[in-house]
Enzyme design. Structure first.
Site: not given
Length: 233
Positions: A171, A202
């Site tokens: 992420d 993400h």
């Protein structure tokens, strides 16, 4: 499930704001408030609400940007991403938390509702879900790649309900260092767990990474069954 386009939540000052509602065909007696990403209440967010309604939950997704501009829905195109970050800068987080509290109160005031209320948040909504667990009367919180949770770890000791957190280890908006800080700050009583998904970035719950999304969803529904209880209340 049976969906209705919108309901109106009393903002407490003579105004109201919209929330998408997805009603289950076979209610389990509980409710989930789905908290938006920085892009607004989009098809993806409505889809998350529908997914929890399919599990038996009454699901509401409130428009948290309504104080800036009602009904904002942005894509992931470059220009819209830039706009989304502009809206994020203008977003009043304290007012947003108060609005989420009003959604929970709205649900609990519905005729015949006797169940528990959980929050499920993605990205911006993930941070808000974490903060709701410390600040509001909610019964469980699920955090999907909450961005900025590490800036509110002073609230970890104040968590009032079980919390489960999901992050991809790739992420770019929640670094490995931030994730480690969040996990370390969780008290043993958090009760839900902290899950990392290898090779996952993400936004995996609503776009891409179907295997990770399915696993995170299964873990969340198991968590909610434990935290809220199964069956009608």
């Amino acid at each position: 499930m049976m969906s209705e386009a919108k309901t109106t939540i009393d903002a407490g000052d003579g105004r109201g704001f919209a929330a998408y509602v997805s009603r289950p065909e076979k209610p389990n007696g509980h409710a989930v408030i789905v908290l938006q990403e920085i892009f607004g209440v989009t098809d993806a967010i409505r889809g998350v609400a529908d997914r929890y309604a399919a599990e038996g939950y009454l699901a509401l997704a409130p428009d948290l940007y309504w104080r800036i501009e009602p009904g904002i829905e942005l894509s992931h195109a470059k220009a819209d991403v830039e706009r989304a970050f502009q809206y994020l800068e203008r977003f009043d987080e304290e007012a947003g938390l108060a609005d989420i509290g009003r959604v929970a109160a709205h649900i609990r005031a519905m005729p015949g509702f006797r169940g528990h209320v959980a929050v499920v948040g993605l990205c911006l909504g993930g941070k808000l879900a974490f903060r709701c667990a410390a600040r509001l009367e909610v019964d469980a919180a699920a955090v999907f790649y909450g961005v900025g949770v590490e800036d509110h770890l002073d609230e970890a000791a104040a968590l009032r309900c079980p919390v489960v957190l999901h992050y991809g280890d790739q992420d770019r908006y929640a670094s490995a260092q931030a994730q480690a800080r969040i996990e370390a700050a969780l008290p043993p009583t958090a009760g839900g767990g902290f899950y990392r998904y290898p090779g996952v970035g993400h936004g995996f719950y609503t776009r891409g990474e179907p295997e990770a999304a399915a696993l995170a969803h299964d873990r969340t529904t198991a968590f909610l069954r434990t935290a809220l209880g199964a069956g009608n209340r």
